[in-house]
Design an enzyme around this catalytic site. Sequence first.
Site, PDB file in Angstrom:
ATOM      1  N   LYS A 236       2.690  -2.015  14.934  1.00 61.34           N
ATOM      2  CA  LYS A 236       1.959  -3.105  15.567  1.00 61.34           C
ATOM      3  C   LYS A 236       2.039  -3.007  17.085  1.00 61.34           C
ATOM      4  CE  LYS A 236       2.763  -6.450  11.822  1.00 61.34           C
ATOM      5  NZ  LYS A 236       3.330  -7.766  11.490  1.00 61.34           N
TER       6      LYS A 236
ATOM      7  N   GLU B 116      10.252  -2.394   1.232  1.00 57.14           N
ATOM      8  CA  GLU B 116      10.527  -3.174   2.437  1.00 57.14           C
ATOM      9  C   GLU B 116      11.952  -3.725   2.438  1.00 57.14           C
ATOM     10  OE1 GLU B 116       6.983  -5.157   4.514  1.00 57.14           O
ATOM     11  OE2 GLU B 116       8.100  -6.849   3.694  1.00 57.14           O
TER      12      GLU B 116
ATOM     13  N   HIS C 196      -2.332  13.211 -16.571  1.00 51.25           N
ATOM     14  CA  HIS C 196      -3.288  14.296 -16.380  1.00 51.25           C
ATOM     15  C   HIS C 196      -3.443  14.663 -14.903  1.00 51.25           C
ATOM     16  CE1 HIS C 196      -4.804  14.214 -20.610  1.00 51.25           C
ATOM     17  NE2 HIS C 196      -4.294  12.990 -20.534  1.00 51.25           N
TER      18      HIS C 196
END
Length: 434
Positions: free
Chosen positions: A422, A287, A308
């Site tokens: 948003k 951010e 793995h």
Amino acid sequence: MKTIDLNIQDAVYFAEKEYEALKDKSVEALTTLEEGTGAGNDFLGWLDLPSKTPEALVDRINATAQRLRENCDYVVCVGIGGSYLGAKAVNYALADSFADFYAPQPKEPKVLYAGQNIGEDYLAELQKLLTGKKFGIVVISKSGTTTEPAIAFRLLKNQLEQQAGKDAAKNLIVAITDEKKGALRTMANEEGYETYVIPDNVGGRFSVLTPVGLLPIACAGHDIKKLLAGAKDMENTTLHPSPENPAQIYARLRNALYQSGKKIEILVNFDPKLHYVSEWWKQLYGESEGKDGKGIFPASVDFTTDLHSMGQWIQDGERTIFETVISVKKPALTHRIPMNASDLDGINYIADKRIDEVNKMAELGTKMAHVDGGVPNIKIELPELDEYSLGQLIYFFEKACGISGYMLGVNPFNQPGVEAYKKNMFKLLNKPGY
């Protein structure tokens, strides 16, 4: 007190020319940060939090936490992003790995998290768990209108009031919000909740050392004074430009590696307790730096588990990555591998060794393989996994992030891109005004 150790010898030679060229720029960036003359300088309140947090505030936080611990089996921390990640990182790192499988004990509540997603099953199952239980809520929101925590708080507030009664519920809800304005501040004032202030000059991802992080950490039973002490020592260590300043070195090196074509930083741990430290770190750097078409992509892995699964790509994939490894020098417990007469599993050669000795050799072997494979490796070693070391680590990463962002040429303290989704979501949900 022992301090964290930064080792760059297996990374710097991948970008020696760039690293040398950035010496003056790293000094300039640190000076800009400390003097408050750069972009986003109205969000630098975190810089001196460790040294300027009043003891009276810490004592009040501990008293609030104690009240919740004495009256709750569960404390639900409601928040998203920086409003929960820092607390969860510290609580997870310091907890028994299987704490969630034990029933709550008197005055030792479980700290749970809500408001960090919009999962219908998650919220329904959380409320099912809390049905008939004694619980409290720490709700964290600057505005009180952020969608995810607002949904969770509405649900949990209603449930708490139904189960405990409205009068009792108000003493079991603590709001951490703006000092004067916003929906949560208004509600807290009307309902009579105890409140703490999110400082105006501290952004969410830098807020773990404010009440935002300190109260949930104290509710989990951890020593926030030691956490702040570690952060304060790192604040002093990183205060001035210096060839020994670890935050300056880290910021300078990661920018040098970025300039040399290393576009992805993988934060690695060899202790599963550090998983959520990585999640907090990803928000902090993603951010802060991911803007204006720039920024190292922050990723993370848990080793040896992910060797793995991701090990092949890291070893032989595109050479655009570097690793920053967090290592814990001394585990809290001692556990040894037993001898077995038949040795069918073929591990008698490590019988009677501490498990951590095997883990450390896996760490060393992995570093050797990855460095040989063209992956720069930065190592951060914590003396042990405790509040003091985590306080150091948190402040180290925050300070380096500010320096690194300025070196990159961005404002490390805004997040304009966060609003895009948003606006679309509100429009799709027919929110008034959208």
